[in-house]
Design a protein around this motif. Structure first.
Motif, short mmCIF file in Angstrom:
data_model
loop_
_atom_site.label_atom_id
_atom_site.label_comp_id
_atom_site.label_asym_id
_atom_site.label_seq_id
_atom_site.Cartn_x
_atom_site.Cartn_y
_atom_site.Cartn_z
N VAL A 98 0.84 -1.19 0.00
CA VAL A 98 0.00 0.00 0.00
C VAL A 98 0.88 1.24 0.00
O VAL A 98 1.82 1.35 0.80
CB VAL A 98 -0.93 0.03 1.23
N ASP A 99 0.60 2.16 -0.91
CA ASP A 99 1.32 3.43 -0.98
C ASP A 99 0.28 4.53 -1.20
O ASP A 99 -0.12 4.78 -2.32
CB ASP A 99 2.33 3.41 -2.12
N GLN A 100 -0.13 5.18 -0.12
CA GLN A 100 -1.21 6.17 -0.15
C GLN A 100 -2.46 5.51 -0.75
O GLN A 100 -2.95 4.52 -0.24
CB GLN A 100 -0.76 7.42 -0.91
N LYS A 101 -2.98 6.04 -1.88
CA LYS A 101 -4.17 5.45 -2.48
C LYS A 101 -3.83 4.37 -3.50
O LYS A 101 -4.71 3.67 -3.99
CB LYS A 101 -5.02 6.53 -3.15
N GLU A 102 -2.56 4.22 -3.83
CA GLU A 102 -2.15 3.18 -4.77
C GLU A 102 -1.80 1.93 -3.97
O GLU A 102 -1.26 1.99 -2.87
CB GLU A 102 -0.94 3.63 -5.58
N LEU A 103 -2.13 0.78 -4.54
CA LEU A 103 -1.80 -0.47 -3.87
C LEU A 103 -1.44 -1.53 -4.90
O LEU A 103 -1.66 -1.37 -6.10
CB LEU A 103 -2.96 -0.94 -2.99
N LYS A 104 -0.88 -2.63 -4.42
CA LYS A 104 -0.47 -3.73 -5.28
C LYS A 104 -1.12 -5.00 -4.78
O LYS A 104 -1.06 -5.32 -3.60
CB LYS A 104 1.06 -3.87 -5.26
N LEU A 105 -1.74 -5.73 -5.71
CA LEU A 105 -2.37 -6.99 -5.38
C LEU A 105 -1.36 -8.12 -5.53
O LEU A 105 -0.53 -8.11 -6.44
CB LEU A 105 -3.57 -7.25 -6.30
N SER A 106 -1.43 -9.11 -4.65
CA SER A 106 -0.51 -10.23 -4.74
C SER A 106 -0.78 -11.07 -5.98
O SER A 106 0.12 -11.72 -6.52
CB SER A 106 -0.61 -11.10 -3.48
N LYS A 107 -2.02 -11.06 -6.46
CA LYS A 107 -2.39 -11.74 -7.70
C LYS A 107 -3.32 -10.82 -8.48
O LYS A 107 -4.33 -10.36 -7.96
CB LYS A 107 -3.08 -13.07 -7.41
N ALA A 108 -2.97 -10.55 -9.74
CA ALA A 108 -3.73 -9.60 -10.54
C ALA A 108 -5.09 -10.15 -10.95
O ALA A 108 -5.27 -11.36 -11.12
CB ALA A 108 -2.94 -9.22 -11.79
N PHE A 109 -6.06 -9.24 -11.13
CA PHE A 109 -7.36 -9.61 -11.68
C PHE A 109 -7.18 -10.00 -13.15
O PHE A 109 -6.22 -9.56 -13.80
CB PHE A 109 -8.34 -8.45 -11.59
N PRO A 110 -8.10 -10.76 -13.73
CA PRO A 110 -7.99 -11.16 -15.14
C PRO A 110 -7.99 -9.98 -16.12
O PRO A 110 -7.34 -10.03 -17.15
CB PRO A 110 -9.22 -12.05 -15.36
N LEU A 111 -8.74 -8.90 -15.78
CA LEU A 111 -8.89 -7.78 -16.71
C LEU A 111 -8.71 -6.45 -15.99
O LEU A 111 -9.15 -6.29 -14.84
CB LEU A 111 -10.28 -7.81 -17.36
N ASN A 112 -8.08 -5.50 -16.66
CA ASN A 112 -7.98 -4.15 -16.13
C ASN A 112 -9.36 -3.50 -16.09
O ASN A 112 -10.20 -3.76 -16.95
CB ASN A 112 -7.04 -3.29 -16.97
N GLY A 113 -9.58 -2.65 -15.11
CA GLY A 113 -10.87 -2.01 -14.95
C GLY A 113 -11.82 -2.80 -14.07
O GLY A 113 -12.86 -2.29 -13.66
N MET A 114 -11.46 -4.05 -13.77
CA MET A 114 -12.27 -4.84 -12.85
C MET A 114 -12.22 -4.24 -11.45
O MET A 114 -11.19 -3.73 -11.02
CB MET A 114 -11.77 -6.29 -12.78
N SER A 115 -13.34 -4.32 -10.76
CA SER A 115 -13.39 -3.85 -9.39
C SER A 115 -13.42 -5.04 -8.43
O SER A 115 -13.68 -6.18 -8.83
CB SER A 115 -14.63 -2.99 -9.16
N GLY A 116 -13.14 -4.75 -7.18
CA GLY A 116 -13.20 -5.77 -6.15
C GLY A 116 -13.45 -5.11 -4.81
O GLY A 116 -13.46 -3.88 -4.71
N VAL A 117 -13.66 -5.92 -3.80
CA VAL A 117 -13.86 -5.38 -2.45
C VAL A 117 -12.71 -5.82 -1.56
O VAL A 117 -12.15 -6.91 -1.72
CB VAL A 117 -15.20 -5.82 -1.85
N VAL A 118 -12.38 -4.94 -0.61
CA VAL A 118 -11.34 -5.22 0.38
C VAL A 118 -12.01 -5.66 1.67
O VAL A 118 -12.96 -5.02 2.14
CB VAL A 118 -10.48 -3.97 0.64
#
Length: 228
Positions: free
Chosen positions: A30-50
């Protein structure tokens, strides 16, 4: 007969590759509002919940995330996931190690189609929880809206727990994530009607917004959907 058997309006493999799968991952950095997922979603623009754990088996959905890069880079959204007057607003920031569900509620799909035949063919060929466009039409009527927009689609999706919106355009079907308001996928479609029901297929003949009137014959379903 062989040629006839090979010709179909839509095919299951087409839509099988069209809808992305739900994915479970975690927040790696986590870096401010930017973050990195340990495994990427299949498509860019996909949303998810934390989902954040508060200990003692207590956990809650704290925010939305949207993938911005195929390397798993994402951003968090500040607006609340759940709106309820009787519940406090969760203000927990996204933290390293939080669980993430990508494609949250993607099984619930709204389809905007040009006619009843197209709507029926698509909904019968793929197993989803299809949210009928009648509900969306009534929602727009009560909100005083006249045509679909990404904004009112996002509001409807939040109210009715819709994860994806399929929009049939002229020759294609596009997949809209109403949370990110991004087109995340598209597929070519053949044998669509030349003219669609305006503003989209619905079983309602008249609603208070005044869509269905004598001027509707001059309005273009495909032109409007291309603008979404």
């Amino acid at each position: 007969m062989r040629k006839f058997a090979l010709v179909t309006l839509f095919s299951i493999p087409l839509f099988a590759s069209f809808f992305p799968s739900t994915l479970h991952t975690t927040v790696e950095k986590v870096d401010q509002k930017e973050l990195k997922l340990s495994k990427a979603f299949p498509l860019n623009g996909m949303s998810g919940v934390v989902i954040h754990s508060y200990g003692k088996n207590a956990q809650a959905i704290t925010s939305y995330v949207i993938q911005t890069n195929q390397n798993g880079s994402a951003k968090s959204l500040s607006h609340s996931v759940i709106d309820h007057e009787q519940l406090p607003t969760i203000k927990t920031p996204v933290k390293r190690g939080d669980k993430v569900i990508g494609g949250y509620m993607y099984q619930n799909v709204l389809l905007l189609a040009p006619d009843a035949e197209t709507y029926t063919k698509i909904t019968k060929e793929y197993h989803k929880n299809w949210i009928h466009p009648d509900l969306y039409a009534l929602f727009l009527s009560t909100e005083g809206e006249t045509i679909p927009s990404k904004k009112n689609l996002a509001e409807f999706a939040k109210a009715y727990q819709v994860g994806l919106v399929v929009i049939v355009r002229n020759g294609t079907a596009v997949l809209l994530d109403p949370v990110s308001q991004k087109i995340i996928n598209q597929k070519k479609l053949d044998n669509l009607p030349k003219k669609g029901q305006f503003p989209f297929f619905s079983r309602l003949d008249k609603i208070e917004s005044g869509w269905f009137n004598s001027d509707d014959n001059k309005k273009d379903y495909y032109k409007m959907m291309d603008q979404l």
